[in-house]
Write a protein that holds these residues in place. Sequence first.
Motif, PDB file in Angstrom:
ATOM      1  N   ASP A 130      -5.550 107.810  53.097  1.00 42.16           N
ATOM      2  CA  ASP A 130      -7.010 107.842  53.074  1.00 42.16           C
ATOM      3  C   ASP A 130      -7.606 107.649  54.461  1.00 42.16           C
ATOM      4  N   CYS A 131      -6.776 107.733  55.476  1.00 37.19           N
ATOM      5  CA  CYS A 131      -7.257 107.565  56.850  1.00 37.19           C
ATOM      6  C   CYS A 131      -8.284 108.642  57.161  1.00 37.19           C
ATOM      7  N   THR A 132      -9.451 108.224  57.615  1.00 36.75           N
ATOM      8  CA  THR A 132     -10.545 109.169  57.852  1.00 36.75           C
ATOM      9  C   THR A 132     -10.720 109.540  59.313  1.00 36.75           C
ATOM     10  N   THR A 133     -10.215 108.709  60.203  1.00 38.12           N
ATOM     11  CA  THR A 133     -10.357 109.018  61.626  1.00 38.12           C
ATOM     12  C   THR A 133      -9.068 108.693  62.365  1.00 38.12           C
ATOM     13  N   GLY A 134      -8.755 109.486  63.367  1.00 33.10           N
ATOM     14  CA  GLY A 134      -7.622 109.196  64.242  1.00 33.10           C
ATOM     15  C   GLY A 134      -6.253 109.482  63.673  1.00 33.10           C
ATOM     16  N   CYS A 135      -6.164 110.173  62.530  1.00 34.43           N
ATOM     17  CA  CYS A 135      -4.855 110.388  61.896  1.00 34.43           C
ATOM     18  C   CYS A 135      -4.509 111.856  61.720  1.00 34.43           C
ATOM     19  N   SER A 136      -5.242 112.730  62.342  1.00 33.17           N
ATOM     20  CA  SER A 136      -5.010 114.162  62.180  1.00 33.17           C
ATOM     21  C   SER A 136      -3.600 114.551  62.647  1.00 33.17           C
ATOM     22  N   GLY A 137      -2.878 115.253  61.795  1.00 31.78           N
ATOM     23  CA  GLY A 137      -1.545 115.732  62.143  1.00 31.78           C
ATOM     24  C   GLY A 137      -0.455 114.696  62.062  1.00 31.78           C
ATOM     25  N   VAL A 138      -0.786 113.486  61.615  1.00 33.98           N
ATOM     26  CA  VAL A 138       0.188 112.393  61.532  1.00 33.98           C
ATOM     27  C   VAL A 138       0.622 112.207  60.080  1.00 33.98           C
ATOM     28  N   ALA A 139       1.911 112.019  59.848  1.00 27.01           N
ATOM     29  CA  ALA A 139       2.405 111.727  58.504  1.00 27.01           C
ATOM     30  C   ALA A 139       1.826 110.400  58.044  1.00 27.01           C
ATOM     31  N   THR A 140       1.223 110.364  56.864  1.00 26.39           N
ATOM     32  CA  THR A 140       0.553 109.157  56.386  1.00 26.39           C
ATOM     33  C   THR A 140       1.190 108.630  55.106  1.00 26.39           C
ATOM     34  N   SER A 157      -7.302  94.227  60.535  1.00 23.08           N
ATOM     35  CA  SER A 157      -7.982  94.857  61.661  1.00 23.08           C
ATOM     36  C   SER A 157      -7.291  94.487  62.956  1.00 23.08           C
ATOM     37  N   ILE A 158      -7.077  95.477  63.795  1.00 22.51           N
ATOM     38  CA  ILE A 158      -6.433  95.244  65.087  1.00 22.51           C
ATOM     39  C   ILE A 158      -7.297  95.850  66.176  1.00 22.51           C
ATOM     40  N   THR A 159      -7.584  95.082  67.185  1.00 23.55           N
ATOM     41  CA  THR A 159      -8.392  95.564  68.302  1.00 23.55           C
ATOM     42  C   THR A 159      -7.530  95.667  69.549  1.00 23.55           C
ATOM     43  N   TYR A 160      -7.650  96.786  70.207  1.00 25.15           N
ATOM     44  CA  TYR A 160      -6.892  97.028  71.429  1.00 25.15           C
ATOM     45  C   TYR A 160      -7.852  97.269  72.587  1.00 25.15           C
ATOM     46  N   GLY A 161      -7.296  97.311  73.770  1.00 19.81           N
ATOM     47  CA  GLY A 161      -8.133  97.586  74.919  1.00 19.81           C
ATOM     48  C   GLY A 161      -8.726  98.972  74.837  1.00 19.81           C
ATOM     49  N   SER A 162      -8.093  99.855  74.102  1.00 16.86           N
ATOM     50  CA  SER A 162      -8.559 101.231  74.057  1.00 16.86           C
ATOM     51  C   SER A 162      -8.971 101.682  72.670  1.00 16.86           C
ATOM     52  N   GLY A 163      -9.073 100.795  71.737  1.00 17.57           N
ATOM     53  CA  GLY A 163      -9.481 101.222  70.415  1.00 17.57           C
ATOM     54  C   GLY A 163      -9.146 100.200  69.348  1.00 17.57           C
ATOM     55  N   GLN A 164      -9.267 100.651  68.098  1.00 15.14           N
ATOM     56  CA  GLN A 164      -9.088  99.740  66.984  1.00 15.14           C
ATOM     57  C   GLN A 164      -8.507 100.482  65.790  1.00 15.14           C
ATOM     58  N   ALA A 165      -7.778  99.735  64.959  1.00 17.05           N
ATOM     59  CA  ALA A 165      -7.284 100.271  63.700  1.00 17.05           C
ATOM     60  C   ALA A 165      -7.621  99.271  62.612  1.00 17.05           C
ATOM     61  N   ALA A 166      -8.009  99.774  61.441  1.00 13.25           N
ATOM     62  CA  ALA A 166      -8.416  98.882  60.364  1.00 13.25           C
ATOM     63  C   ALA A 166      -7.961  99.425  59.024  1.00 13.25           C
ATOM     64  N   GLY A 167      -7.662  98.522  58.110  1.00 12.34           N
ATOM     65  CA  GLY A 167      -7.238  98.913  56.780  1.00 12.34           C
ATOM     66  C   GLY A 167      -7.026  97.691  55.923  1.00 12.34           C
ATOM     67  N   PHE A 168      -5.901  97.660  55.205  1.00 10.16           N
ATOM     68  CA  PHE A 168      -5.642  96.544  54.302  1.00 10.16           C
ATOM     69  C   PHE A 168      -4.154  96.228  54.275  1.00 10.16           C
ATOM     70  N   LEU A 169      -3.835  94.992  53.897  1.00  9.55           N
ATOM     71  CA  LEU A 169      -2.453  94.563  53.785  1.00  9.55           C
ATOM     72  C   LEU A 169      -1.898  94.932  52.417  1.00  9.55           C
ATOM     73  N   SER A 170      -0.610  95.220  52.392  1.00 10.59           N
ATOM     74  CA  SER A 170       0.031  95.631  51.150  1.00 10.59           C
ATOM     75  C   SER A 170       1.473  95.159  51.138  1.00 10.59           C
ATOM     76  N   SER A 193      -8.855 104.503  65.932  1.00 10.79           N
ATOM     77  CA  SER A 193      -9.573 105.097  67.061  1.00 10.79           C
ATOM     78  C   SER A 193      -8.869 106.361  67.516  1.00 10.79           C
ATOM     79  N   GLY A 194      -9.640 107.341  67.891  1.00 16.06           N
ATOM     80  CA  GLY A 194      -9.082 108.610  68.325  1.00 16.06           C
ATOM     81  C   GLY A 194      -8.069 108.448  69.436  1.00 16.06           C
ATOM     82  N   GLY A 195      -6.922 109.109  69.279  1.00 16.85           N
ATOM     83  CA  GLY A 195      -5.893 109.071  70.306  1.00 16.85           C
ATOM     84  C   GLY A 195      -4.905 107.946  70.169  1.00 16.85           C
ATOM     85  N   LEU A 196      -5.077 107.052  69.187  1.00 17.44           N
ATOM     86  CA  LEU A 196      -4.148 105.934  69.049  1.00 17.44           C
ATOM     87  C   LEU A 196      -2.814 106.382  68.464  1.00 17.44           C
ATOM     88  N   LEU A 197      -2.837 107.393  67.630  1.00 14.07           N
ATOM     89  CA  LEU A 197      -1.604 107.906  67.027  1.00 14.07           C
ATOM     90  C   LEU A 197      -1.408 109.360  67.406  1.00 14.07           C
TER      91      LEU A 197
END
Length: 494
Positions: A130-140, A157-170, A193-197
């Motif tokens: 269900d990734c809506t951003t930053g996951c184009s072309g990546v196996a999910t 949620s994880i914050t980096y110097g160049s972006g962020q990723a967010a979701g849920f634990l499972s 965030s765009g370009g992270l993956l």
Amino acid sequence: MLVLSLSTVAFLGLAQLADASGSPSTGHRRRTAGGGQAMNLVRSAPNSNEWSTQQWGHWAKTQKSSLEAKYGGAGASGTGVQKRATGTNYMTNQNGDSSYFGSLAIGTPPVSYNVILDTGSADLWLAGSDCTTGCSGVATFDPSSSSTFRNESSPFSITYGSGQAAGFLSQDVVQMAGFEVQNQIFAVCEQVSGGLLTAPVSGLLGLAFQTIASSRAPPFWETLVTEGAWDEPVMAFQLTRYLNVSGVQTLEPGGSFSMGFANSSLYTGDIDYVNLPVTGSYWVLPITSISVQNQSISPPSGQQAYAAIDTGTTLVGGPSSYIAQIFQQIPGSAPGTGDFESYYTYPCDTDVTVALSFGGRTWSISPADFRLARLTQRECLGAFFEIDSGGSSAPSWIVGDTFLKNVYSVFRYSPASVGFANLSAVALAQNGDASGAVPSATIGSSAARVSATGSMLPKAHRSAGIKIGCGLLYATSASLLITIAVAGVHSVLL
């Protein structure tokens, strides 16, 4: 990676499947000298010979900021082990030593994913379907495809110097190199965030200690160790070198990641172990000596000597005063400017050998690894650069693959230590091998199963926005775009 885990620049290419046991191979499971199963590492490398100075500058600047972001933040019980065992994950080298990834499988039935293997962080993280951003072309990862999936209903949620990723634990079954943890906690991320993956990597597997995990859950490897699944409480890396090799492909054989044993066919002599000065967080060793061109410089002391040994980081970063001393020993070197600020250039006709000691033997870095890139016909870029820990508890040095390609590295749980040994002729022959095949994955049964409960802090004490330094720095060879791939507590490692 550490909070700011060195940005490991990973230039990713094609996706590689991993087997249910997380053991990629060329159509069959490899047997190692230690009698265990092996998991291949695939190395990804950039077409560095085709990059312009401007492109290298963009890459260098992103690598530095990502590293500082990764290390700038703060960072189970069970039964059912069938038998002790060993296993090896054969890795992939991506874009000329930019990053190294292996494979694991999640769910029932198992589905394989490529992940960066990162000793600088402690979380397992994948992009979700269900990734809506930053996951184009990546196996999910699709939770609905697994009958054993369980949503922990906790934000991640994880914050980096160049972006962020967010979701849920499972929770779900995770398999790798013949090992299985039935209810491993991991994060499914829906926003990146765009370009992270960058394909074919879908996430990251953290191999540091639970105390720095943003999920607060026991890492996959730590559960296997504490539940007695491994023959020995060790994991080890052999990384291949394709940096600046003519004709290098986007994906090349990357070496191996051994679980539960050290592969004696890949090293010679004894493994020189040094105990961690501080246990339970990063794999940190003190730098006790530095030499350049056989000339010693004043070694750091106290906390300024602490170095994170980080497979998820491409280069070597350290305090500005010591990096300056290193390059002062190289005639014709000069501080970089613009995007190359915090880096140094030096004459390409100079072969530079840097040697480091961590309290035991001294280990040399090949001139081929010190030379990160040729910017002009005469000017080359060094692989050591300045980082600023910002007065935080993060290590002052991040020692990444520039160093680790030159040794066989062993990470020992008990007593907590890191060991190095000389690479064997078998291991060295894999460097730049044009005939080597990139490992592919197979689905197979796991050799040892662990039924673990991922213990975490009560929900009231969890943070939905933990700032961690976990991430991988990637650059796609097609677009030459530097990106950051995040996973676990690893901010910009690749």
